[in-house]
Write a protein that holds these residues in place. Structure first.
Motif, PDB file in Angstrom:
ATOM      1  N   ILE A   1      31.490 -38.124 -17.736  1.00  0.00           N
ATOM      2  CA  ILE A   1      31.950 -38.795 -16.900  1.00  0.00           C
ATOM      3  C   ILE A   1      32.983 -37.392 -15.849  1.00  0.00           C
ATOM      4  N   ASP A   2      32.871 -36.020 -15.860  1.00  0.00           N
ATOM      5  CA  ASP A   2      33.052 -35.512 -15.221  1.00  0.00           C
ATOM      6  C   ASP A   2      31.802 -35.012 -14.246  1.00  0.00           C
ATOM      7  N   GLN A   3      30.974 -34.231 -15.640  1.00  0.00           N
ATOM      8  CA  GLN A   3      29.097 -33.606 -15.823  1.00  0.00           C
ATOM      9  C   GLN A   3      28.873 -34.784 -14.163  1.00  0.00           C
ATOM     10  N   ARG A   4      28.656 -36.037 -15.183  1.00  0.00           N
ATOM     11  CA  ARG A   4      28.147 -37.217 -13.594  1.00  0.00           C
ATOM     12  C   ARG A   4      28.848 -37.125 -12.787  1.00  0.00           C
ATOM     13  N   ASN A   5      29.913 -37.409 -12.328  1.00  0.00           N
ATOM     14  CA  ASN A   5      30.546 -37.399 -10.968  1.00  0.00           C
ATOM     15  C   ASN A   5      30.669 -35.638 -10.003  1.00  0.00           C
TER      16      ASN A   5
ATOM     17  N   ILE B   1      26.944 -36.341  -9.329  1.00  0.00           N
ATOM     18  CA  ILE B   1      27.320 -37.173  -7.667  1.00  0.00           C
ATOM     19  C   ILE B   1      27.509 -36.664  -6.216  1.00  0.00           C
ATOM     20  N   ARG B   2      28.506 -35.851  -6.384  1.00  0.00           N
ATOM     21  CA  ARG B   2      28.587 -34.670  -5.199  1.00  0.00           C
ATOM     22  C   ARG B   2      27.940 -34.083  -4.356  1.00  0.00           C
ATOM     23  N   CYS B   3      27.615 -33.978  -5.587  1.00  0.00           N
ATOM     24  CA  CYS B   3      25.916 -32.554  -5.228  1.00  0.00           C
ATOM     25  C   CYS B   3      25.164 -33.572  -4.899  1.00  0.00           C
ATOM     26  N   LYS B   4      24.738 -34.263  -5.226  1.00  0.00           N
ATOM     27  CA  LYS B   4      23.722 -35.097  -4.480  1.00  0.00           C
ATOM     28  C   LYS B   4      24.405 -35.837  -3.070  1.00  0.00           C
TER      29      LYS B   4
ATOM     30  N   ALA C   1      24.870 -45.133  -5.658  1.00  0.00           N
ATOM     31  CA  ALA C   1      25.098 -46.006  -6.589  1.00  0.00           C
ATOM     32  C   ALA C   1      23.973 -46.734  -7.126  1.00  0.00           C
ATOM     33  N   GLU C   2      22.755 -46.628  -6.650  1.00  0.00           N
ATOM     34  CA  GLU C   2      21.308 -47.851  -7.287  1.00  0.00           C
ATOM     35  C   GLU C   2      21.513 -46.778  -9.072  1.00  0.00           C
ATOM     36  N   GLU C   3      21.173 -45.045  -8.222  1.00  0.00           N
ATOM     37  CA  GLU C   3      20.499 -44.695  -9.294  1.00  0.00           C
ATOM     38  C   GLU C   3      21.316 -44.122 -10.249  1.00  0.00           C
ATOM     39  N   TYR C   4      23.202 -44.777 -10.545  1.00  0.00           N
ATOM     40  CA  TYR C   4      24.096 -44.112 -11.218  1.00  0.00           C
ATOM     41  C   TYR C   4      24.827 -45.306 -12.223  1.00  0.00           C
ATOM     42  N   PHE C   5      23.618 -46.879 -11.036  1.00  0.00           N
ATOM     43  CA  PHE C   5      23.972 -48.086 -11.611  1.00  0.00           C
ATOM     44  C   PHE C   5      25.879 -48.618 -11.754  1.00  0.00           C
ATOM     45  N   LEU C   6      26.171 -48.173 -10.175  1.00  0.00           N
ATOM     46  CA  LEU C   6      28.009 -47.882 -10.210  1.00  0.00           C
ATOM     47  C   LEU C   6      28.640 -48.831  -9.312  1.00  0.00           C
TER      48      LEU C   6
ATOM     49  N   ILE D   1      30.921 -44.713  -5.826  1.00  0.00           N
ATOM     50  CA  ILE D   1      30.353 -43.886  -5.351  1.00  0.00           C
ATOM     51  C   ILE D   1      31.672 -43.748  -4.584  1.00  0.00           C
ATOM     52  N   LYS D   2      31.991 -44.158  -3.517  1.00  0.00           N
ATOM     53  CA  LYS D   2      33.007 -43.373  -2.033  1.00  0.00           C
ATOM     54  C   LYS D   2      34.170 -43.102  -2.934  1.00  0.00           C
ATOM     55  N   LYS D   3      34.475 -43.329  -3.920  1.00  0.00           N
ATOM     56  CA  LYS D   3      35.988 -42.808  -4.208  1.00  0.00           C
ATOM     57  C   LYS D   3      35.587 -41.278  -5.236  1.00  0.00           C
ATOM     58  N   ILE D   4      34.459 -41.131  -6.072  1.00  0.00           N
ATOM     59  CA  ILE D   4      33.939 -40.285  -6.337  1.00  0.00           C
ATOM     60  C   ILE D   4      34.027 -38.814  -5.449  1.00  0.00           C
ATOM     61  N   VAL D   5      32.381 -39.415  -3.819  1.00  0.00           N
ATOM     62  CA  VAL D   5      32.418 -38.393  -3.392  1.00  0.00           C
ATOM     63  C   VAL D   5      33.358 -38.097  -2.244  1.00  0.00           C
ATOM     64  N   TYR D   6      34.368 -38.577  -1.713  1.00  0.00           N
ATOM     65  CA  TYR D   6      35.601 -38.668  -1.214  1.00  0.00           C
ATOM     66  C   TYR D   6      36.790 -38.081  -2.050  1.00  0.00           C
ATOM     67  N   SER D   7      36.917 -37.750  -3.127  1.00  0.00           N
ATOM     68  CA  SER D   7      38.006 -38.062  -3.757  1.00  0.00           C
ATOM     69  C   SER D   7      38.064 -35.973  -3.799  1.00  0.00           C
ATOM     70  N   LYS D   8      39.242 -35.403  -3.928  1.00  0.00           N
ATOM     71  CA  LYS D   8      39.472 -33.792  -4.319  1.00  0.00           C
ATOM     72  C   LYS D   8      38.640 -33.530  -5.558  1.00  0.00           C
TER      73      LYS D   8
END
Length: 87
Positions: free
Chosen positions: A49-53, A56-59, A70-75, A80-87
């Motif tokens: 999950i850490d690798q996936r996140n 997602i942040r890189c993309k 969201a569509e690509e990762y089925f989330l 997705i917002k929680k993942i990309v906006y978290s520190k």
């Protein structure tokens, strides 16, 4: 968690001491805190999950939209917002 008869694993002196406080009841003895592991550390799920996140942040930094991620990762978009906006 499994049931173990105290007489099978504890010395008689310790059983006599415990019987001063509780008799004929089920007693839960927790693990020492040092033996606890975080979720997924043993199975490798946490690392996956850490690798996936990270991916997602890189993309997202490269310009991929939240709805596309969201569509690509089925989330969900919120996840997705929680993942990309978290520190």
């Amino acid at each position: 968690m499994k049931y173990v008869n105290a007489t099978a694993i504890l010395p008689e002196e310790l059983i006599l001491e415990i019987q001063k406080y509780i008799q004929g009841e089920t007693l839960y003895i927790p693990k020492p805190e040092a033996n606890y592991r975080k979720w997924g550390t043993r199975s490798g799920g946490r690392k996956m999950i850490d690798q996936r996140n990270t991916s997602i942040r890189c993309k997202f930094r490269d310009g991929v939209s939240i709805s596309q991620l969201a569509e690509e990762y089925f989330l969900s978009i919120e996840t997705i917002k929680k993942i990309v906006y978290s520190k």
